[in-house]
Design a protein around this motif. Structure first.
Motif, PDB file in Angstrom:
ATOM      1  N   LEU B  27      12.081  97.788 -12.291  1.00 34.92           N
ATOM      2  CA  LEU B  27      10.932  98.657 -12.604  1.00 34.92           C
ATOM      3  C   LEU B  27      11.052 100.013 -11.920  1.00 34.92           C
ATOM      4  CD1 LEU B  27       8.031  96.068 -12.185  1.00 34.92           C
ATOM      5  CD2 LEU B  27       9.161  96.792 -14.295  1.00 34.92           C
ATOM      6  N   LEU B  33       7.971 102.241 -16.067  1.00 36.44           N
ATOM      7  CA  LEU B  33       6.653 101.712 -16.406  1.00 36.44           C
ATOM      8  C   LEU B  33       5.911 102.601 -17.397  1.00 36.44           C
ATOM      9  CD1 LEU B  33       5.797 100.077 -13.021  1.00 36.44           C
ATOM     10  CD2 LEU B  33       5.781  98.961 -15.252  1.00 36.44           C
ATOM     11  N   PRO B  34       5.963 103.932 -17.248  1.00 32.42           N
ATOM     12  CA  PRO B  34       5.373 104.764 -18.299  1.00 32.42           C
ATOM     13  C   PRO B  34       5.922 104.429 -19.675  1.00 32.42           C
ATOM     14  CG  PRO B  34       5.814 106.109 -16.381  1.00 32.42           C
ATOM     15  CD  PRO B  34       6.336 104.734 -16.068  1.00 32.42           C
ATOM     16  N   LEU B  37       4.485 101.042 -20.858  1.00 33.86           N
ATOM     17  CA  LEU B  37       3.078 101.185 -21.234  1.00 33.86           C
ATOM     18  C   LEU B  37       2.938 101.966 -22.538  1.00 33.86           C
ATOM     19  CD1 LEU B  37       1.408 101.756 -17.746  1.00 33.86           C
ATOM     20  CD2 LEU B  37       1.562  99.661 -19.090  1.00 33.86           C
ATOM     21  N   GLN B  40       3.357  99.803 -25.548  1.00 33.34           N
ATOM     22  CA  GLN B  40       2.467  98.640 -25.699  1.00 33.34           C
ATOM     23  C   GLN B  40       1.539  98.754 -26.910  1.00 33.34           C
ATOM     24  OE1 GLN B  40       0.583  97.879 -21.906  1.00 33.34           O
ATOM     25  NE2 GLN B  40       2.177  96.442 -21.308  1.00 33.34           N
ATOM     26  N   ASN B  41       1.440  99.968 -27.477  1.00 33.35           N
ATOM     27  CA  ASN B  41       0.629 100.110 -28.690  1.00 33.35           C
ATOM     28  C   ASN B  41       1.445  99.922 -29.961  1.00 33.35           C
ATOM     29  OD1 ASN B  41      -1.755 100.672 -27.282  1.00 33.35           O
ATOM     30  ND2 ASN B  41      -1.162 102.825 -27.072  1.00 33.35           N
ATOM     31  N   PHE B  73      13.805  94.292 -22.254  1.00 34.92           N
ATOM     32  CA  PHE B  73      12.392  94.606 -22.358  1.00 34.92           C
ATOM     33  C   PHE B  73      12.073  95.241 -23.710  1.00 34.92           C
ATOM     34  CE2 PHE B  73      12.359  95.129 -17.529  1.00 34.92           C
ATOM     35  CZ  PHE B  73      12.047  93.796 -17.370  1.00 34.92           C
ATOM     36  N   ILE B 101       2.143  93.863 -13.870  1.00 37.33           N
ATOM     37  CA  ILE B 101       1.549  95.164 -14.152  1.00 37.33           C
ATOM     38  C   ILE B 101       0.044  95.133 -13.896  1.00 37.33           C
ATOM     39  CG2 ILE B 101       1.079  96.821 -15.995  1.00 37.33           C
ATOM     40  CD1 ILE B 101       3.839  96.143 -17.148  1.00 37.33           C
ATOM     41  N   LEU B 104      -0.539  95.365 -10.184  1.00 33.07           N
ATOM     42  CA  LEU B 104      -0.263  96.725  -9.704  1.00 33.07           C
ATOM     43  C   LEU B 104      -1.411  97.648 -10.074  1.00 33.07           C
ATOM     44  CD1 LEU B 104       3.528  97.075 -10.515  1.00 33.07           C
ATOM     45  CD2 LEU B 104       2.492  97.147  -8.249  1.00 33.07           C
ATOM     46  N   ARG B 105      -1.920  97.475 -11.303  1.00 31.28           N
ATOM     47  CA  ARG B 105      -3.005  98.331 -11.766  1.00 31.28           C
ATOM     48  C   ARG B 105      -4.278  98.082 -10.959  1.00 31.28           C
ATOM     49  NH1 ARG B 105      -6.540  96.984 -14.954  1.00 31.28           N
ATOM     50  NH2 ARG B 105      -5.413  95.239 -15.882  1.00 31.28           N
TER      51      ARG B 105
END
Lengths: 130, 130
Positions: B27, B33-34, B37, B40-41, B73, B101, B104-105
């Motif tokens: 990671l 991570l950006p 994320l 994810q849509n 991933f 995640i 972390l969030r």
DNA sequence: GATACCGCTATCCTTTTGGAAAGTAGTATC
DNA sequence: GATACTACTTTCCAAAAGGATAGCGGTATC
């Protein structure tokens, strides 16, 4: 309520992303988590940490300890013995990282197992191929 | 069983540490991570990701996408349209990161709140001091 | 006065990471 | 044949992170 997935507005995504970045920011670098884990058995002195971590140089150790102290993950305590004794111990706040660290450990463990299984598979496939 | 704390053998600590390191290793960096994320849509094309992330250069984006693909991933899919269309979409395996995640969030969010409260407190203390 | 111990700091250097800018390959359109 | 479009790659460079080595300040012991 079948619309859980629809909550991905651009703003909420950015908020989530920033929170994740904030978390990784304080845990970044090569030594932050090793240090925190090393201190989970109780306070240690500067030289003891150095021995415990193996190859960290005093400059780096000093910088990392300062970073962790600034983020209130640990306290530095000076005792006027001779020679002087300085200990570093985790704060109560550092315990708030427990779930994060647990999840990282769990995920890391299963990820490594997965990699090992893949290597085994690759090996078998090579055997078949030759 | 009051000895839960005594399970900190040197070996188990090292195993835990290595697992955490494994997790952070995949990671790491500014964009992993950006990117996850952002996808994810749903799948996005190379240029779409670039616009979505703002300031990433094609070289870095290309490298990060390759890293994420190696770790399984995401999948890269090429469509023979003209001009060619390439999409990147998250794999099922990437969903295994969900809990990491999330934690972390959650931690990042409360940490930021804590920092904001500290700043408020500092401000009040300055007012009193002057 | 020399030596030793602890907890660092200072200087210099290497490695890693990330980025700016330009260019390329394949295909199509004008 | 020039231009455009997507999806990159290449080259060169800057910043950040990490490390090797030496030294310092305080105190005590020989």
């Amino acid at each position: 309520m079948p619309f859980k997935k629809e909550q991905h507005s651009k703003e909420s995504c950015n908020t989530h992303l920033n929170a994740v970045k904030d978390a990784l920011y304080v845990l970044n670098g090569k030594w932050k988590l090793p240090l925190i884990l090393a201190l989970q058995n109780g306070p240690l002195r500067f030289n003891e940490i150095q021995k415990s971590l193996g190859e960290i140089t005093p400059k780096i150790l000093s910088k990392e300890l300062k970073d962790l102290e600034l983020n209130e993950f640990l306290n530095r305590k000076v005792f006027s013995t001779t020679p002087v004794t300085v200990t570093y111990e985790l704060t109560a706040y550092s315990a708030s990282l427990e779930r994060v660290i647990d999840e990282l450990r769990i995920w890391g463990t299963q990820h490594r197992e997965r990699l090992v299984n893949h290597r085994k598979t690759d090996y078998r496939m090579q055997e078949v191929a030759t």
